[in-house]
Design an enzyme around this catalytic site. Structure first.
Site, mmCIF file in Angstrom:
data_model
loop_
_atom_site.group_PDB
_atom_site.id
_atom_site.type_symbol
_atom_site.label_atom_id
_atom_site.label_comp_id
_atom_site.label_asym_id
_atom_site.label_seq_id
_atom_site.Cartn_x
_atom_site.Cartn_y
_atom_site.Cartn_z
ATOM 1 N N THR B 1 0.835 -1.197 0.000
ATOM 2 C CA THR B 1 0.000 0.000 0.000
ATOM 3 C C THR B 1 0.871 1.249 0.000
ATOM 4 O OG1 THR B 1 -1.676 -1.193 1.243
ATOM 5 C CG2 THR B 1 -1.863 1.211 1.212
ATOM 6 N N GLY B 31 -9.892 -4.059 1.365
ATOM 7 C CA GLY B 31 -9.417 -3.597 2.665
ATOM 8 C C GLY B 31 -9.795 -2.153 2.921
#
Lengths: 181, 136
Positions: B1, B31
């Site tokens: 990320t 997520g």
């Protein structure tokens, strides 16, 4: 006049000196420094915070070292599914996309949603169609793949666990998982 | 990320987050990264925040918005609120990861509870600061 600043991250996890080569550490450091510098340049020229974070994340997506865009991790099924979002603190406007598979830069799709839609979040094919309507680049599904991420998936498949992007970079993902409790 | 937060010279804040998710995740799993308030949040009245880590825990704690709420309603500083979210709330639920945040005064916080986090920041006209490991 505010003291303009930009901060970035490229992910967190079981990242230790012992598991990092000098060359790899330098590559990460150089990439992060270049992207911070890009953001600083935008802000120094009077650019907006929104433009600075958009460009910083786009550059992070372009760098295969990080888990976004090119270099994204694999799903269990051997595919890539990308998500991105952004928020403008001035207006509280937001834009997000999830589960996209063919958009080169998901953050630009999030920006398009923020600027061109009354909605906040698009998923899957709808997100891709919306991005395409706004001229964003589409790529083949294998564009995001790298040998390092494929090897990471093979190690993870043996564990039958999902692991954070930088936890499975080297060694046994189960070890990394145990470290994190 | 990956993520970025910024404050411009007009005093405006912004945040962005992007991810490929977790290695070996089931197709369709999402997520915190595209969820406003969980993995990304910005308000000129508090802070801009981008998160990385165990997405489900960041969703359950509304981590990014919680940082801003702690500043707005409890009067915490940016650093105090960021530490509270990552070192207490996320960790209490078994979550691993970190966040980056900047407030309207230009303060920066980059807490994480994992071994490391790729991170950096730079004020206009000053050298950038780049770090990877916990001890830095």
């Amino acid at each position: 006049m505010a003291r303009a600043v930009i901060a970035i991250h490229g992910g967190a996890g079981a990242i230790t000196r012992a598991a990092m080569s000098t060359e790899k550490e330098q590559a990460y450091t150089d990439a992060l420094a270049a992207i911070v510098a890009s953001g600083q340049a935008i802000l120094a020229a009077g650019g907006s915070a929104l433009d600075a974070v958009t460009e910083a994340v786009r550059l992070l997506e372009e760098c295969p070292l990080f888990n976004a865009g090119k270099g994204a991790v694999f799903t269990h099924q051997g595919t890539h599914e990308l998500d991105a979002s952004m928020m403008d603190g001035r207006t509280l406007e937001v834009g997000a996309v999830a589960g996209v598979k063919h958009l080169r830069n998901p953050v630009l799709a999030a920006r398009a949603v923020l600027e061109n839609s009354p909605h906040a979040l698009f998923i899957g094919e709808g997100a891709e169609a919306f991005a395409e309507q706004h001229g964003l680049e589409k790529v083949a599904a294998d564009y995001f793949s790298t040998p390092e991420r494929f090897a990471q998936l093979q190690r993870a498949l043996g564990s039958e666990q999902a692991i954070l992007d930088h936890d499975g970079a080297a060694g046994d993902p189960l070890d990394a998982d145990r470290k994190l409790g | 990320t990956v993520g970025a937060v910024a404050l411009d010279r007009d005093g405006n804040l912004a945040a962005a987050t992007s991810t490929g998710g977790m290695t070996n995740k089931q197709a369709g799993r999402v997520g915190d990264s595209p969820i406003i308030g969980a993995g990304c949040y910005a308000s000129n009245h508090t802070a801009a925040v981008s998160c990385t880590g165990t997405g489900e825990v960041f969703m359950r704690t509304l981590a990014a918005y919680d940082l801003a709420a702690l500043m707005k309603y409890a009067g915490l500083s940016l650093q105090q609120a960021a530490d509270r979210v990552i070192m207490e709330k996320v960790l209490a639920l078994g979550g691993s990861g970190g966040l980056i945040a900047v407030d309207a005064q230009g303060n920066v916080a980059l807490p994480f509870n994992s071994e490391g986090m790729y991170r950096g920041y730079g004020y206009v006209g000053e050298p950038a600061v780049i770090n990877i490991y916990r001890e830095e």
